[in-house]
Motif scaffolding. Sequence first.
Motif, PDB file in Angstrom:
ATOM      1  N   ASP A   1       7.545   3.183  -4.742  1.00 12.00           N
ATOM      2  CA  ASP A   1       6.294   2.451  -5.010  1.00 12.00           C
ATOM      3  C   ASP A   1       5.626   1.994  -3.717  1.00 12.00           C
ATOM      4  N   LEU A   2       6.344   2.100  -2.600  1.00  9.50           N
ATOM      5  CA  LEU A   2       5.904   1.431  -1.379  1.00  9.50           C
ATOM      6  C   LEU A   2       6.000   2.399  -0.197  1.00  9.50           C
ATOM      7  N   GLU A   3       4.936   3.150   0.028  1.00 10.08           N
ATOM      8  CA  GLU A   3       4.901   4.092   1.146  1.00 10.08           C
ATOM      9  C   GLU A   3       4.919   3.318   2.465  1.00 10.08           C
ATOM     10  N   PRO A   4       5.448   3.927   3.552  1.00  6.87           N
ATOM     11  CA  PRO A   4       5.340   3.275   4.865  1.00  6.87           C
ATOM     12  C   PRO A   4       3.887   2.922   5.179  1.00  6.87           C
TER      13      PRO A   4
ATOM     14  N   SER B   1       2.291   0.477   3.717  1.00 10.35           N
ATOM     15  CA  SER B   1       1.599  -0.088   2.551  1.00 10.35           C
ATOM     16  C   SER B   1       2.199  -1.431   2.155  1.00 10.35           C
ATOM     17  N   CYS B   2       1.472  -2.141   1.274  1.00  8.11           N
ATOM     18  CA  CYS B   2       1.875  -3.451   0.766  1.00  8.11           C
ATOM     19  C   CYS B   2       1.885  -3.392  -0.755  1.00  8.11           C
ATOM     20  N   LEU B   3       2.554  -4.365  -1.352  1.00  6.43           N
ATOM     21  CA  LEU B   3       2.633  -4.416  -2.805  1.00  6.43           C
ATOM     22  C   LEU B   3       2.843  -5.861  -3.228  1.00  6.43           C
ATOM     23  N   SER B   4       2.113  -6.298  -4.254  1.00  3.38           N
ATOM     24  CA  SER B   4       2.352  -7.613  -4.838  1.00  3.38           C
ATOM     25  C   SER B   4       3.318  -7.457  -6.003  1.00  3.38           C
TER      26      SER B   4
ATOM     27  N   ASN C   1       6.111  -2.231   3.861  1.00  6.07           N
ATOM     28  CA  ASN C   1       6.951  -1.175   4.407  1.00  6.07           C
ATOM     29  C   ASN C   1       6.465  -0.877   5.823  1.00  6.07           C
ATOM     30  N   VAL C   2       7.254  -1.302   6.825  1.00 10.52           N
ATOM     31  CA  VAL C   2       6.922  -1.058   8.228  1.00 10.52           C
ATOM     32  C   VAL C   2       7.854   0.042   8.731  1.00 10.52           C
ATOM     33  N   ASP C   3       7.333   1.261   8.825  1.00 11.05           N
ATOM     34  CA  ASP C   3       8.124   2.398   9.312  1.00 11.05           C
ATOM     35  C   ASP C   3       9.443   2.537   8.572  1.00 11.05           C
ATOM     36  N   GLY C   4       9.426   2.303   7.273  1.00 10.77           N
ATOM     37  CA  GLY C   4      10.630   2.511   6.483  1.00 10.77           C
ATOM     38  C   GLY C   4      11.492   1.270   6.295  1.00 10.77           C
ATOM     39  N   THR C   5      11.168   0.174   7.003  1.00 11.41           N
ATOM     40  CA  THR C   5      11.889  -1.084   6.810  1.00 11.41           C
ATOM     41  C   THR C   5      11.055  -1.977   5.897  1.00 11.41           C
TER      42      THR C   5
END
Length: 106
Positions: free
Chosen positions: A14-17, A19-22, A34-38
Amino acid sequence: HGIMKLIPVAKITDLEPGSCLSVEADGIGVALFNVDGTIYALDNTCPHAGGPLGEGTLYGDIVECPWHGWRYNVRTGERPENPEIKVACYGVQVEGNLIKIALPSE
């Protein structure tokens, strides 16, 4: 230290590198990044005017609130322009495809 409980809130897919999600964890609004996979998690509510940070824009490890452009470091919750203003950070655990948020259990 209280015992932490892990609340599954989203899937990695649901969360590509970049991107943000609420999401919600036990009734608490949480913003995932998601910052570079973290994966990082902050309180979803901007301290300035209550904007939803999970609907903001992520630039590297800085999220910009969609309402007024206030910026926060998603690793620390600090505002670069004024580190005294902080958003709560939550622990994140990724198990397989599930993103879980660590919350203190009552």
